[in-house]
Design an enzyme around this catalytic site. Structure first.
Site: not given
Length: 327
Positions: A162, A197, A269, A272, A295, A304
């Site tokens: 990120r 995150k 992004h 990414r 994730h 994806y």
């Protein structure tokens, strides 16, 4: 506050019953709605009355199953989920008012939701375009800037970081403990330690191309501190020695894409997404891609798989004996 008008909101013929007219007067006087918003509320109620009449039931006798049926009819007619949500909001306001006036025992719109809008697919570059971006070299650019931007592009595409994780990287863990750095690069191990995150740390591999680009950048990086009072530990810095911001990375990557001749919009992004899509195409290992992206849920990573449906369908068509069509 008034709500913005949707692209189309066709008028509905018919006369509104007294309770609907009383509500519209209430919101006009008490809430002082803008004229355009008041018009939208009126159209929403006309539509609700028309639905009720088609069902052979009075406006105040409507129940939740009727509202759900109306939602289904609007959805099948092609109205967008957002448009339906706005209409439901107008209806919900009317029945809230009607309940306070003791005209209905409860609000039949409570608990009724608009259909979910389909999640947009993340945009990924074609492999050729991604390679064109990272391999691009501007011979006329400042070598210091060119080296830094090349290392950023290689790391974003090669490790799927990120942009916040990228700008959070330091050149070392810290003087005393790894906790002092948000993230750092271990060139010897070929790894990036990042803080993602939820303050979750993870380690991602750094490919050989990115390692070469980083080594070249680290040789030139000290030039920014020739006249600086302090030395910034950030891996990626500007000419004055300060840590790059996420906005700066966006701007530099967009400029690099333009110079490389890419016509599609490129931002961190996108790289990414490209990392995840290209890795999934090659490996088919969704669980590994989840770990590399950081994730928390694999359902986030599964989007994806939709990107590669045409690629997989073509592979199936070419390889499976039962899929081959007669020519």
């Amino acid at each position: 506050m008034g709500r913005a008008a949707p692209a189309t909101r066709e008028p509905v013929a018919g006369v509104l019953p007294p309770e609907a007219l009383a509500y519209l007067e209430h919101v006009r006087v008490e809430k002082r709605l803008a004229a355009r918003t008041h018009t939208l509320y009126t159209l929403d109620l006309h539509k609700l009355v028309a639905f009720a009449q088609s069902a052979g039931i009075g406006l105040l006798a409507l129940q939740a199953p009727h509202i759900r049926r109306f939602v289904a009819q609007m959805h099948s007619a092609g109205r967008s989920p957002r448009g339906i949500a706005l209409i439901l909001s107008g209806w919900r306001g009317f029945f809230d008012w009607a309940a306070k006036q003791a005209l209905v025992p409860l609000n039949p719109v409570d608990g009724v939701r608009a259909p979910r809008a389909p999640k947009p697919l993340p945009k990924a570059l074609a492999v050729e375009d991604a390679l064109q971006l990272v391999n691009h070299k501007d011979e006329e650019a400042d070598p210091w800037i060119e080296s830094r931007d090349a290392a950023m592009a290689e790391l974003l595409y090669g490790s799927g970081l990120r942009v916040a994780e990228l700008v959070g990287l330091d050149i070392a863990p810290g003087p005393d403990t790894e906790r002092l750095a948000r993230g750092w690069i271990d060139l010897a191990a070929g790894e990036a330690h990042v803080l993602g995150k939820g303050s979750k740390r993870r380690i991602v591999p750094v490919g050989s191309a990115a390692l070469r680009a980083l080594q070249a950048w680290l040789e030139l990086r000290p030039q920014a501190f020739a006249q600086a009072q302090t030395v910034e530990p950030a891996l990626f810095i500007g000419r004055r020695g300060a840590r790059l911001t996420t906005q700066s990375v966006w701007l530099r990557l967009r400029e690099r894409a333009r110079q490389a001749g890419l016509t599609s919009s490129v931002h961190p992004h996108v790289l990414r997404h490209s990392f995840a899509s290209h890795l999934l195409q090659s490996s088919g290992d969704l669980r590994a891609v989840q770990e590399l992206l950081g994730h928390a849920s694999i359902s986030t990573t599964q989007i994806y798989t939709r990107l590669d449906f045409q690629h997989l369908a073509q592979a199936y068509e070419n390889a499976h004996p039962r899929a081959r069509r007669k020519r």
